[in-house]
Structures are given as structure tokens and as C-alpha cells.
Design a protein around this motif. Structure first.
Motif, PDB file in Angstrom:
ATOM      1  N   PRO A  40       0.796  -1.153   0.080  1.00  0.00           N
ATOM      2  CA  PRO A  40       0.003   0.071   0.068  1.00  0.00           C
ATOM      3  C   PRO A  40       0.984   1.248   0.059  1.00  0.00           C
ATOM      4  N   VAL A  41       2.049   1.256   0.748  1.00  0.00           N
ATOM      5  CA  VAL A  41       2.847   2.622   0.797  1.00  0.00           C
ATOM      6  C   VAL A  41       3.998   2.372  -0.322  1.00  0.00           C
ATOM      7  N   PHE A  42       4.527   0.938  -0.771  1.00  0.00           N
ATOM      8  CA  PHE A  42       5.585   1.070  -1.503  1.00  0.00           C
ATOM      9  C   PHE A  42       4.958   1.303  -2.928  1.00  0.00           C
ATOM     10  N   LEU A  43       3.803   1.052  -3.295  1.00  0.00           N
ATOM     11  CA  LEU A  43       3.322   1.255  -4.584  1.00  0.00           C
ATOM     12  C   LEU A  43       3.210   2.805  -4.972  1.00  0.00           C
ATOM     13  N   GLU A  44       2.813   3.455  -4.073  1.00  0.00           N
ATOM     14  CA  GLU A  44       2.869   4.887  -4.006  1.00  0.00           C
ATOM     15  C   GLU A  44       4.251   5.619  -4.351  1.00  0.00           C
ATOM     16  N   GLN A  45       5.216   4.876  -3.846  1.00  0.00           N
ATOM     17  CA  GLN A  45       6.532   5.492  -4.212  1.00  0.00           C
ATOM     18  C   GLN A  45       7.035   4.801  -5.567  1.00  0.00           C
ATOM     19  N   LEU A  46       6.505   3.690  -6.083  1.00  0.00           N
ATOM     20  CA  LEU A  46       6.999   3.255  -7.423  1.00  0.00           C
ATOM     21  C   LEU A  46       6.103   3.953  -8.458  1.00  0.00           C
ATOM     22  N   ARG A  47       5.029   4.279  -8.132  1.00  0.00           N
ATOM     23  CA  ARG A  47       4.018   4.883  -9.257  1.00  0.00           C
ATOM     24  C   ARG A  47       4.502   5.495 -10.296  1.00  0.00           C
ATOM     25  N   ASP A  48       4.471   5.129 -11.420  1.00  0.00           N
ATOM     26  CA  ASP A  48       4.918   6.070 -12.745  1.00  0.00           C
ATOM     27  C   ASP A  48       6.255   6.448 -12.615  1.00  0.00           C
ATOM     28  N   ARG A  49       7.044   5.585 -12.005  1.00  0.00           N
ATOM     29  CA  ARG A  49       8.585   5.777 -12.092  1.00  0.00           C
ATOM     30  C   ARG A  49       9.256   4.455 -12.736  1.00  0.00           C
ATOM     31  N   PRO A  50      10.095   4.444 -13.768  1.00  0.00           N
ATOM     32  CA  PRO A  50      10.772   3.515 -14.334  1.00  0.00           C
ATOM     33  C   PRO A  50      11.726   2.742 -13.127  1.00  0.00           C
ATOM     34  N   ILE A  51      11.817   1.368 -13.382  1.00  0.00           N
ATOM     35  CA  ILE A  51      12.242   0.883 -12.126  1.00  0.00           C
ATOM     36  C   ILE A  51      13.518   0.314 -12.796  1.00  0.00           C
ATOM     37  N   SER A  52      14.768   0.312 -11.929  1.00  0.00           N
ATOM     38  CA  SER A  52      16.042  -0.398 -12.081  1.00  0.00           C
ATOM     39  C   SER A  52      15.863  -1.278 -10.980  1.00  0.00           C
ATOM     40  N   ARG A  53      16.527  -2.514 -11.064  1.00  0.00           N
ATOM     41  CA  ARG A  53      16.293  -3.669 -10.059  1.00  0.00           C
ATOM     42  C   ARG A  53      17.580  -4.471  -9.797  1.00  0.00           C
ATOM     43  N   VAL A  54      17.740  -4.947  -8.836  1.00  0.00           N
ATOM     44  CA  VAL A  54      18.823  -5.852  -8.097  1.00  0.00           C
ATOM     45  C   VAL A  54      18.465  -7.253  -7.971  1.00  0.00           C
ATOM     46  N   ARG A  55      18.619  -8.095  -8.529  1.00  0.00           N
ATOM     47  CA  ARG A  55      18.222  -9.518  -8.419  1.00  0.00           C
ATOM     48  C   ARG A  55      19.261 -10.499  -7.890  1.00  0.00           C
ATOM     49  N   TRP A  77       1.512  -8.020 -19.143  1.00  0.00           N
ATOM     50  CA  TRP A  77       0.458  -6.664 -18.355  1.00  0.00           C
ATOM     51  C   TRP A  77       1.051  -5.856 -17.538  1.00  0.00           C
ATOM     52  N   ILE A  78       2.675  -6.166 -17.327  1.00  0.00           N
ATOM     53  CA  ILE A  78       3.442  -5.225 -16.692  1.00  0.00           C
ATOM     54  C   ILE A  78       3.727  -4.023 -17.650  1.00  0.00           C
ATOM     55  N   ARG A  79       3.574  -2.846 -17.342  1.00  0.00           N
ATOM     56  CA  ARG A  79       3.554  -1.786 -17.920  1.00  0.00           C
ATOM     57  C   ARG A  79       5.096  -1.546 -18.194  1.00  0.00           C
ATOM     58  N   ARG A  80       5.470  -1.010 -19.345  1.00  0.00           N
ATOM     59  CA  ARG A  80       6.676  -0.581 -19.914  1.00  0.00           C
ATOM     60  C   ARG A  80       6.764   0.494 -20.649  1.00  0.00           C
ATOM     61  N   PHE A  81       7.753   1.338 -20.680  1.00  0.00           N
ATOM     62  CA  PHE A  81       7.949   2.525 -21.352  1.00  0.00           C
ATOM     63  C   PHE A  81       9.558   2.407 -21.903  1.00  0.00           C
ATOM     64  N   GLU A  82       9.516   3.026 -23.263  1.00  0.00           N
ATOM     65  CA  GLU A  82      10.891   3.306 -23.559  1.00  0.00           C
ATOM     66  C   GLU A  82      11.391   4.604 -23.377  1.00  0.00           C
ATOM     67  N   TYR A 102      12.169   0.328 -19.774  1.00  0.00           N
ATOM     68  CA  TYR A 102      11.848   0.060 -18.376  1.00  0.00           C
ATOM     69  C   TYR A 102      10.493  -0.648 -18.100  1.00  0.00           C
ATOM     70  N   PRO A 103      10.429  -1.199 -16.884  1.00  0.00           N
ATOM     71  CA  PRO A 103       8.967  -1.725 -16.297  1.00  0.00           C
ATOM     72  C   PRO A 103       8.820  -0.800 -15.397  1.00  0.00           C
ATOM     73  N   VAL A 104       7.354  -0.523 -15.458  1.00  0.00           N
ATOM     74  CA  VAL A 104       6.785   0.111 -14.298  1.00  0.00           C
ATOM     75  C   VAL A 104       5.890  -0.645 -13.673  1.00  0.00           C
ATOM     76  N   VAL A 105       6.083  -0.644 -12.408  1.00  0.00           N
ATOM     77  CA  VAL A 105       5.033  -1.625 -11.439  1.00  0.00           C
ATOM     78  C   VAL A 105       3.978  -0.720 -10.950  1.00  0.00           C
ATOM     79  N   ASP A 106       2.683  -1.247 -11.236  1.00  0.00           N
ATOM     80  CA  ASP A 106       1.493  -0.456 -10.824  1.00  0.00           C
ATOM     81  C   ASP A 106       0.703  -1.108  -9.548  1.00  0.00           C
ATOM     82  N   ASP A 107       1.091  -2.508  -9.406  1.00  0.00           N
ATOM     83  CA  ASP A 107       0.080  -3.114  -8.466  1.00  0.00           C
ATOM     84  C   ASP A 107       0.704  -4.195  -7.919  1.00  0.00           C
ATOM     85  N   ALA A 108       0.160  -4.981  -6.972  1.00  0.00           N
ATOM     86  CA  ALA A 108       0.904  -5.926  -5.915  1.00  0.00           C
ATOM     87  C   ALA A 108       1.110  -7.086  -7.033  1.00  0.00           C
TER      88      ALA A 108
END
Length: 289
Positions: A40-55, A77-82, A102-108
């Protein structure tokens, strides 16, 4: 493929008992559970931001994979933007010509899929994407306080209080976030009514001047430009993460900075002082509850 449901419930978690942090036995199931509960709080931080991730597919003692581009097998269904590799007008023409999808994470569901890929860390820029995929102006300023050898979080806290006073004098209201690593981040929201211009170049320049000014006033405590060996006994004020091509670990993201998981955790100013410590995922969940 499991259907997109928006709550993470239909995303199948492969190898849930895979241990990611051997020292504590923290598993992929634990990772997914943390991101589900903090969503609920993390998705607000991620909203509409391209994500770099460490796996860490084989756990933190295995290979560290830093990814910006979307990966093979990522659900449609995972949103993505160039986006340009150097968004805005601050990079070289060659950098601006290169693109990253980049992927953009919108939801759980998106978080659950990322957890299934052993994504421990999420890093995001200080700007958001517009509805057509354009790069908006930065909506926050960030200052990264990195302790040099011989200093620690307590010294970062003292510098953070100095920076808070400067920012508040200028009409900005910062919020501290312990980074989950060694240091401390300060974020200040930027809106159309912000007391400083909110172009990427202006915000970047403002942060640089603030860091250089403090370093000039407190040369034995603070440094604004230096290699690691020059930071001994001082706190490095990293202002560079306000460049539109740079990213910072996202508040509430987990970190792989030691034997046990830690978290980038928003804090209250009355905590910023002696005894300040990094928090783990259980601490963050307790605070949210």
C-alpha cells in the motif's frame, strides 16, 4: 500464465523456499510476503517511475544482477516504457540517443512477479512518467549522505540536521529515510509551488550548491567532491542523484547490504540523532501496523 488480478494472489511464486539470505534463512517466500504487506505504501513510491532492479536468483552469496531493461518472460500486463538512457537535456547527445525499455510496477501483481524473480532491491529516479511516456519534471529532491571510513549513521544524522535547516530556510520540507545500507537519505517534495525552479538542471544545481556550501563551512565534517579515500572521517553529501539519469533506492525497498535483509525506511525527525540504526523488514512492517 496466471491472470493479472491486481492483488498478487494469482502470480505463482516459483521455488518459494529458496533461501536468499543464508545467515537468517530469509527466503523468496519471505521476500514476496514483505512486498505484499508493504505494497500500500511502496506502490505509491513506485507509481509512474521506471524501475531499475537488483536481483539475486541464487541468493545474496551468488550473482548480483542489476537490470534496467525489461527481461525475457516478463508478463505483458506489466507496464513498460521506452525512455532515453539520459532523460532530459543533461546528458550527451549519444546518451540521449540510446533508449532503455523500463518496467513500471503499478500493483501487487507486479511486485509479486518481481519477487518471484528474486528482485531484492528497487531503484527509481526523482521524476515520474507522464501519461504518454514523457519524462516529467522532478517531483522530489534527494540528498544521499554516505559515511566515510571512521564515521557512521550518527555522523550522518548530525549532517542531516544541518541540511534540514538549510532546506527549511529555503522553503523545502525534507523527510529522512535510513537507506538500509550505511547512510541516510533526505527527500523533499517538489511541486509547481516549490520555492526553487523544478527543472532537472535547476534541482541538480541547487543540490550541488547546497552540498558545496556545507563542505566549505564544515571541511572537517562534510565533503561534496571526493574519491573514497578522501572521505575518511567525513560524511560525503552525494547531490548527483538528482541527475535525471541517476536512481536512488526506493523508500521501503529491501537491501542486500549484509548477511540479513535491511530496508530503506522512512523515519521521523525525532529519531535522527544518537542511537539511530538501520531497520530490517520486520521493523518496517511493525511500524506500518
Amino acid at each position: 500464465m496466471p491472470r493479472h488480478s491486481g492483488d498478487g494472489a494469482r502470480v505463482r511464486l516459483g521455488s518459494p523456499d529458496k533461501v536468499l539470505f543464508p545467515e537468517t534463512g530469509f527466503t523468496k517466500r519471505d521476500l514476496a510476503d514483505y512486498y505484499r504487506r508493504v505494497s500500500p505504501v511502496f506502490l505509491e513510491q513506485l507509481r509512474d517511475r521506471p524501475i531499475s532492479r537488483v536481483r539475486y536468483p541464487d541468493g545474496i552469496e551468488g550473482q548480483r544482477i542489476f537490470q534496467r531493461n525489461i527481461s525475457r518472460g516478463m508478463p505483458g500486463w506489466i507496464r513498460r516504457f521506452e525512455v532515453s538512457a539520459s532523460p532530459g537535456a543533461m546528458g550527451t547527445p549519444q546518451d540521449r540517443a540510446r533508449t532503455v525499455t523500463y518496467p513500471v510496477v503499478d500493483d501487487a501483481d507486479g511486485l509479486a512477479w518481481m519477487a518471484g524473480q528474486a528482485t531484492v532491491e528497487f531503484h527509481t529516479p526523482q521524476w515520474r512518467l507522464g501519461p504518454r511516456g514523457g519524462v516529467r519534471r522532478p517531483d522530489r529532491l534527494v540528498i544521499d549522505l554516505d559515511p566515510g571510513e571512521g564515521t557512521g549513521l550518527e555522523e550522518c544524522a548530525r549532517v542531516a540536521l544541518m541540511i534540514r535547516d538549510r532546506l527549511e530556510h529555503d522553503g523545502l520540507h525534507p523527510r529522512p529515510v535510513t537507506s538500509g545500507g550505511k547512510g541516510l537519505h533526505l527527500y523533499a517534495r517538489l511541486t509547481a509551488q516549490a520555492p526553487i525552479p523544478t527543472t532537472a538542471r535547476a534541482v541538480h544545481g541547487y543540490a550541488r550548491r547546497l552540498a558545496e556550501g556545507l563542505a566549505a563551512e564544515h571541511p572537517g565534517t562534510v565533503i561534496a567532491h571526493a574519491s573514497k579515500q578522501d572521505r575518511v572521517g567525513r560524511v560525503f553529501i552525494d547531490w548527483s542523484q538528482n541527475h535525471p539519469a541517476k536512481t536512488t533506492v526506493t523508500p521501503y525497498s529491501l537491501r542486500a547490504k549484509g548477511g540479513s535483509p535491511s530496508a530503506a525506511a522512512p523515519r521521523d525527525w525525532d529519531e535522527i540523532g544518537p542511537g539511530l540504526a538501520q531497520l530490517g523488514p520486520a521493523d518496517v512492517l511493525d511500524r506500518l501496523d
